[in-house]
Motif scaffolding. Sequence first.
Motif, PDB file in Angstrom:
ATOM      1  N   UNK A  57       0.837  -1.205   0.000  1.00  0.00           N
ATOM      2  CA  UNK A  57       0.000   0.000   0.000  1.00  0.00           C
ATOM      3  C   UNK A  57       0.872   1.255   0.000  1.00  0.00           C
ATOM      4  N   UNK A  58       1.881   1.280   0.829  1.00  0.00           N
ATOM      5  CA  UNK A  58       2.748   2.459   0.892  1.00  0.00           C
ATOM      6  C   UNK A  58       3.518   2.647  -0.418  1.00  0.00           C
ATOM      7  N   UNK A  59       3.992   1.551  -0.994  1.00  0.00           N
ATOM      8  CA  UNK A  59       4.719   1.682  -2.263  1.00  0.00           C
ATOM      9  C   UNK A  59       3.804   2.143  -3.382  1.00  0.00           C
ATOM     10  N   UNK A  60       2.522   1.755  -3.333  1.00  0.00           N
ATOM     11  CA  UNK A  60       1.559   2.237  -4.323  1.00  0.00           C
ATOM     12  C   UNK A  60       1.255   3.711  -4.112  1.00  0.00           C
ATOM     13  N   UNK A  61       1.071   4.103  -2.848  1.00  0.00           N
ATOM     14  CA  UNK A  61       0.762   5.504  -2.550  1.00  0.00           C
ATOM     15  C   UNK A  61       1.888   6.426  -3.000  1.00  0.00           C
ATOM     16  N   UNK A  62       3.112   5.938  -2.958  1.00  0.00           N
ATOM     17  CA  UNK A  62       4.268   6.778  -3.307  1.00  0.00           C
ATOM     18  C   UNK A  62       5.042   6.152  -4.469  1.00  0.00           C
ATOM     19  N   UNK A  63       4.274   5.654  -5.437  1.00  0.00           N
ATOM     20  CA  UNK A  63       4.892   4.908  -6.526  1.00  0.00           C
ATOM     21  C   UNK A  63       5.833   5.750  -7.370  1.00  0.00           C
ATOM     22  N   UNK A  64       5.610   7.046  -7.445  1.00  0.00           N
ATOM     23  CA  UNK A  64       6.500   7.858  -8.282  1.00  0.00           C
ATOM     24  C   UNK A  64       7.931   7.880  -7.738  1.00  0.00           C
ATOM     25  N   UNK A  65       8.082   7.658  -6.428  1.00  0.00           N
ATOM     26  CA  UNK A  65       9.418   7.613  -5.841  1.00  0.00           C
ATOM     27  C   UNK A  65      10.041   6.221  -5.926  1.00  0.00           C
ATOM     28  N   UNK A  66       9.202   5.228  -6.225  1.00  0.00           N
ATOM     29  CA  UNK A  66       9.672   3.848  -6.266  1.00  0.00           C
ATOM     30  C   UNK A  66      10.032   3.396  -7.683  1.00  0.00           C
ATOM     31  N   UNK A  67       9.964   4.290  -8.639  1.00  0.00           N
ATOM     32  CA  UNK A  67      10.323   3.950 -10.014  1.00  0.00           C
ATOM     33  C   UNK A  67      11.830   4.080 -10.229  1.00  0.00           C
ATOM     34  N   UNK A  68      12.291   3.474 -11.304  1.00  0.00           N
ATOM     35  CA  UNK A  68      13.684   3.613 -11.754  1.00  0.00           C
ATOM     36  C   UNK A  68      14.694   3.102 -10.716  1.00  0.00           C
ATOM     37  N   UNK A  69      14.280   2.101  -9.978  1.00  0.00           N
ATOM     38  CA  UNK A  69      15.196   1.397  -9.076  1.00  0.00           C
ATOM     39  C   UNK A  69      15.911   2.315  -8.083  1.00  0.00           C
ATOM     40  N   UNK A  70      15.162   2.867  -7.131  1.00  0.00           N
ATOM     41  CA  UNK A  70      15.829   3.675  -6.091  1.00  0.00           C
ATOM     42  C   UNK A  70      16.673   2.791  -5.190  1.00  0.00           C
ATOM     43  N   UNK A  71      17.605   3.416  -4.467  1.00  0.00           N
ATOM     44  CA  UNK A  71      18.225   2.689  -3.360  1.00  0.00           C
ATOM     45  C   UNK A  71      17.106   2.292  -2.407  1.00  0.00           C
ATOM     46  N   UNK A  72      17.179   1.078  -1.879  1.00  0.00           N
ATOM     47  CA  UNK A  72      16.084   0.602  -1.038  1.00  0.00           C
ATOM     48  C   UNK A  72      16.667  -0.178   0.133  1.00  0.00           C
TER      49      UNK A  72
END
Length: 312
Positions: A57-72
């Motif tokens: 849910x959190x990754x969907x809510x902030x999906x624009x930040x989760x694109x293009x392989x961020x450091x995680x």
Amino acid sequence: MLNLFRARANSPYTVVFGIRRTKVNIVVVENASSQPSLVVSDECVVSGDDIVAAMRKLSHDYQKYCRHHPRLALVLGAGLYQSVTLDRPQLSDAELSASLRYQLSDLVTFDTEDCISDYYELPTQVQGQHKIHAIATSRKQLEPLLQVAHELSDQLQGVFAEEQALATVLENLNEPAALVYQQPQQAALVQVYNNGELQVNRAVRSLEKLSELSIEEIRMGGLQPLSVEIQRSADYFERQLRQRPIASVYLALPLPKQQEVLERLHEDLGFEIAWATYPSWAQELANGDYSDFPALGGALLAQQNDAQETSS
């Protein structure tokens, strides 16, 4: 802990999930040459023990930040890992890492085949001793969380224990100081730092209900058990590790931030008592109740790992 799958990231963001059994925090930090910048700090309550659903849910809510392989990175909270102090076996680093889960077979509740483990060493030891702090978690518990992480990015910087992530958050710790961190329904961490380095780490289960104290209970002496545990850590640091006395205590607790809390502890201990301060780069958007403290520390650890990989 478990600093696996590290690689250079293309995204300008670092995304960290701070995971507890009852809640998942997400922080997104924008990477910059001078200092990081917090752009998201949010949380999702875990329903029906489904941590994966909260992460999704959190990754969907902030999906624009989760694109293009961020450091995680993932930061495991109390209850999702076990921390054990033991004498270091006479083994090389590689041999110890390979055999550690067997060394822990009688010390943790995870079955040996299900146990994933790592360790760290504190910089100051009691004379004549050589201790390590082992971190263990369950493979079955961790694998679904890693699956979510890998779906979002192939730049996983590591899985960290809460006790280690906290050590990076406090700024300007030049003098010996203690930190008390706790969130609802989990053991309190009482830590001592010297020159910004973690020296003492204790998980105190008797303080699990600390965050539930009302101001009336505090006035009636409800903080006395906390005072006792802080004093124990301070005495160990000064007498056993032979270090200078601690000068101050910082509280990262979801208690009402009232002056009376500070005054009660000061009366008991004589130390300077203050509420912990968020890093300057995180103050504007931080949750304020310290629930995102470990995730913020995880972001700093992730960036440190990436920098080390890049320079090597």
